[in-house]
Enzyme design. Sequence first.
Site, PDB file in Angstrom:
ATOM      1  N   CYS A  28      42.748  34.655  32.593  1.00 43.43           N
ATOM      2  CA  CYS A  28      43.413  35.978  32.395  1.00 43.43           C
ATOM      3  C   CYS A  28      44.857  35.798  32.259  1.00 43.43           C
ATOM      4  O   CYS A  28      45.268  34.657  32.086  1.00 43.43           O
ATOM      5  CB  CYS A  28      42.564  37.141  33.429  1.00 43.43           C
ATOM      6  SG  CYS A  28      43.088  36.461  34.807  1.00 43.43           S
ATOM      7  N   ALA A  29      45.320  36.893  32.597  1.00 46.32           N
ATOM      8  CA  ALA A  29      46.904  36.949  32.465  1.00 46.32           C
ATOM      9  C   ALA A  29      47.479  35.941  33.543  1.00 46.32           C
ATOM     10  O   ALA A  29      48.733  35.442  33.200  1.00 46.32           O
ATOM     11  CB  ALA A  29      47.465  38.491  32.945  1.00 46.32           C
TER      12      ALA A  29
END
Length: 466
Positions: A28-29
Amino acid sequence: MGKNYEKLGDEIITRLGGEQNITKLFHCATRLRFQLADMSKAELEGIKKLPDVMGVVESVGGVQVIIGNDVASAYAAIVAKHKIENSSDGKKVEKADAAPEKNGIVSKILNVLSAILGPAIPLIMCSGLISALLIILTKCGLSTEGTTYTIISMVGNAALYFLPVLLAYTSAKKFGCDIMTSVFLGAIMISPTLIGLTEQGSFVSLFGLPVKTVNYSSTVIPIILTIWIFSYVEKLVVKIVPAAVKFVFKPLLSVIIMIPVMLCITGPIGSYCGDLLCKALTAINNVAPWSSVLIVGCLAPLLVLTGMHLALIPLVMSMFATAGYDNMLFVAFIGMNFSQFGVALACMLKTKNKNLRTLASSCAITAFLAGVTEPTLYGICVRMKKPLIATWIACIVNAIFCAIFSVRVYSFGAPSFFTMPIFLNPDGTMSNFYFAIAAAAITIVVSFVSTWVLGFDDSIYGEEAA
């Protein structure tokens, strides 16, 4: 000197039990998310001690290794060298020696939601910000009657409208079924023809079978249920269709089976579930509109620490689709996101440790401008403990403030400096926007002061005070 991501990847893979113990990897981020065949082989404490790792979370059926803003580089280095299934591969890995998952049903559901919704969130946020910017342009004189307004509005609504298609893609990768057929099913769900059938009543007929007429745009649960069932249907079809004609007849038979299943069973069931969620949220907001943000705000640090905040996205989607705003998750995350800026800023100004000062300056910028909290949360708060207390204090204060003044978010997006337009009310009033700015300012001040007063032990960053 730049970071050696290949070496970092090798060390992480080794401490997770090697390639053979990793069944899936995506990111993810800020986090590398691993699914393991045998959790007992993972040396989590060893991973935590790696210099470029900010933290490790064992949660909802896997291991999350927090890298920070450089997570994409670390991910690329790992998949380039190691034979591990990655997020671009829709085929599911099944290992004969894989240990059965010991997680409960709730953990499994959270794991599925996280994997499916996570990749789609950046695009949804992008569309939300475009909608928010459209409000600004309108206030600056852009005519709502022109084609410019119409086109920008279309783009701003696109991610939510086409959400079933986006989630069909991510669901197919999660459940290990054919991606193109899954996307095709998602597209059928939002076909203008199917949506137009809602004008003919609650139900129509398909060969005598009852089809509930629903506008599935912006929905989450129906398409996830549909692709989950399709993953089993596809296995059955593979056994039935001869290999010589599989190229054509496998997708044909799959679609023939799935259309009535989707329109008569999984779609309506998902729709009913969504309706129940909406009714529950509406009831709560009618009786005690302050309670939602107060509860989520007080739990915000825990939600992020465990990666469970993504599980609330379907609720938020339902609220946007029905009420047109969110007064729960993103409002509470004013406290979470801006508190990490206040904490990092206090650490940067108070510490004499060069390592912490460098880390804190980077974390402060990331949290303030982009609303990305994991670098501060794991790199500073969890490691030094007392800043985590300051974070919690700020989140609670923000939740109380937002509950009192009924702050709302009108466009999908995580609160940050650049995303403050999400608080602009489409009706043109500015009070909600001003209250949101006040909440952010109060959060920053409270987290900064709390961090400064509580203090912290920066000796863990391994450098003598300068």
